[in-house]
Design a protein around this motif. Structure first.
Motif, PDB file in Angstrom:
ATOM      1  N   THR A 148       0.824  -1.213   0.000  1.00 15.14           N
ATOM      2  CA  THR A 148       0.000   0.000   0.000  1.00 15.14           C
ATOM      3  C   THR A 148       0.860   1.266   0.000  1.00 15.14           C
ATOM      4  O   THR A 148       2.033   1.245   0.386  1.00 15.14           O
ATOM      5  N   VAL A 149       0.227   2.347  -0.422  1.00 13.77           N
ATOM      6  CA  VAL A 149       0.788   3.694  -0.267  1.00 13.77           C
ATOM      7  C   VAL A 149      -0.268   4.511   0.462  1.00 13.77           C
ATOM      8  O   VAL A 149      -1.402   4.623  -0.011  1.00 13.77           O
ATOM      9  N   ARG A 150       0.081   5.026   1.619  1.00 13.51           N
ATOM     10  CA  ARG A 150      -0.870   5.799   2.420  1.00 13.51           C
ATOM     11  C   ARG A 150      -0.650   7.291   2.162  1.00 13.51           C
ATOM     12  O   ARG A 150       0.474   7.787   2.273  1.00 13.51           O
ATOM     13  N   LEU A 151      -1.722   7.981   1.804  1.00 15.58           N
ATOM     14  CA  LEU A 151      -1.618   9.395   1.462  1.00 15.58           C
ATOM     15  C   LEU A 151      -2.835  10.161   1.990  1.00 15.58           C
ATOM     16  O   LEU A 151      -3.948   9.643   1.948  1.00 15.58           O
ATOM     17  N   PRO A 152      -2.631  11.386   2.428  1.00 11.64           N
ATOM     18  CA  PRO A 152      -3.769  12.218   2.816  1.00 11.64           C
ATOM     19  C   PRO A 152      -4.454  12.803   1.588  1.00 11.64           C
ATOM     20  O   PRO A 152      -3.897  12.790   0.484  1.00 11.64           O
ATOM     21  N   ALA A 153      -5.634  13.345   1.772  1.00 13.59           N
ATOM     22  CA  ALA A 153      -6.383  13.951   0.660  1.00 13.59           C
ATOM     23  C   ALA A 153      -6.089  15.452   0.574  1.00 13.59           C
ATOM     24  O   ALA A 153      -6.982  16.267   0.346  1.00 13.59           O
ATOM     25  N   ASP A 192      -3.979  11.836  -2.586  1.00 12.79           N
ATOM     26  CA  ASP A 192      -4.265  10.407  -2.750  1.00 12.79           C
ATOM     27  C   ASP A 192      -4.700  10.098  -4.185  1.00 12.79           C
ATOM     28  O   ASP A 192      -4.313   9.073  -4.765  1.00 12.79           O
ATOM     29  N   GLU A 193      -5.472  11.000  -4.787  1.00 10.35           N
ATOM     30  CA  GLU A 193      -5.867  10.832  -6.185  1.00 10.35           C
ATOM     31  C   GLU A 193      -4.639  10.864  -7.096  1.00 10.35           C
ATOM     32  O   GLU A 193      -4.505  10.060  -8.026  1.00 10.35           O
ATOM     33  N   LEU A 194      -3.724  11.792  -6.819  1.00 11.33           N
ATOM     34  CA  LEU A 194      -2.499  11.895  -7.615  1.00 11.33           C
ATOM     35  C   LEU A 194      -1.670  10.624  -7.492  1.00 11.33           C
ATOM     36  O   LEU A 194      -1.059  10.155  -8.463  1.00 11.33           O
ATOM     37  N   SER A 200      -0.984   3.898 -11.347  1.00  7.53           N
ATOM     38  CA  SER A 200      -1.637   3.286 -12.502  1.00  7.53           C
ATOM     39  C   SER A 200      -0.788   3.458 -13.752  1.00  7.53           C
ATOM     40  O   SER A 200      -0.621   2.514 -14.546  1.00  7.53           O
ATOM     41  N   HIS A 201      -0.238   4.637 -13.945  1.00  8.63           N
ATOM     42  CA  HIS A 201       0.594   4.891 -15.119  1.00  8.63           C
ATOM     43  C   HIS A 201       1.828   3.998 -15.127  1.00  8.63           C
ATOM     44  O   HIS A 201       2.274   3.551 -16.194  1.00  8.63           O
TER      45      HIS A 201
END
Length: 242
Positions: A148-153, A192-194, A200-201
């Protein structure tokens, strides 16, 4: 014009020198490797002698509390040398929102750098940029494991370094702003979207978990690292990835 670019061999500095040279200016890069040390002051007077403009792109080697001392000392030395040499314009690169995140030592240090320049004896310009696209991978690595990669929004407005360099070069070649110019990427994402777009890329199957406590940007409260009214750069993040 003769333009001394201190920190002129780094990611931004090398591109600034290239842009200024292409525009017909005499842009000279200086760095530790060429014997110019903004902390000890070694080589600084010689570097700025005869320069019409000085662009300071040096950066603290750490992002912790020690960064405050770096910017205090480096700006004191630079402004003393620039004033003595009769330099007519000093330019620095800073960060959009740097004065709005006092919880982060590095942001407080960049705000200090801005304040020292603004209060100094030389006409000046401050270019504030949003987060570099080139730094996204590093940000993801701070809170990643095998799965996983944990990221804030946290809202982010990524900008390509080539667009930052173009803006800095343009400001350096112009009249002093005696103020701030904000520049940013053309799109705003949550971090988190970034992260999901980036993984994905790359064909990376790790999951991005939205975690408001993860990483340095978890400290950032609200939408302070973006600026919809900034001068928007042309490069979109997916185009840059491609």
């Amino acid at each position: 014009m003769k333009i001394a670019v201190i920190g002129g061999t780094g990611l931004i500095g090398s591109q600034v020198v290239k842009n200024l040279t292409a525009a017909g200016h005499e842009a000279v890069p200086y760095s530790l490797s060429s014997g110019v040390d903004v902390i000890s002051g070694q080589g600084l007077e010689e570097a700025v002698a005869g320069a019409d403009v000085v662009v300071n792109l040096t950066n603290s080697p750490t992002f912790d509390e020690a960064s405050l001392a770096f910017f205090q000392t480096s700006m004191d030395n630079l402004l003393t040398a620039a004033c003595k040499a009769g330099v007519g314009h000093v330019v620095i690169l800073s960060i959009v929102g740097t004065d709005l995140v006092p919880e982060l030592d590095y942001y407080r240090a960049k705000a200090l750098q801005e304040n020292l320049l603004a209060a100094g004896p030389v006409p000046y310009s401050i270019v504030r940029a949003t987060q570099f696209m080139e730094f996204v991978d590093a940000v993801l690595s701070w809170t990643a494991d095998d799965d996983t990669v944990r990221l804030p929004a946290t809202p982010i407005q990524p900008i390509a370094s080539k667009d930052v360099a173009a803006a800095v070069a343009q400001v350096a070649a112009g009249a002093p702003l005696n103020g701030i110019r904000n520049i940013g990427g053309p799109e705003i994402f949550t971090l988190d979207e970034l992260g999901r777009i980036t993984l994905s890329h790359k064909g990376d199957n790790r999951a991005v978990v939205t975690d408001p406590t993860a990483g340095m940007f978890a400290t950032v409260k609200g939408d302070v690292l973006t600026d919809k009214d900034a001068r928007l750069a042309p490069t979109r993040y997916t185009d840059w990835l491609a």
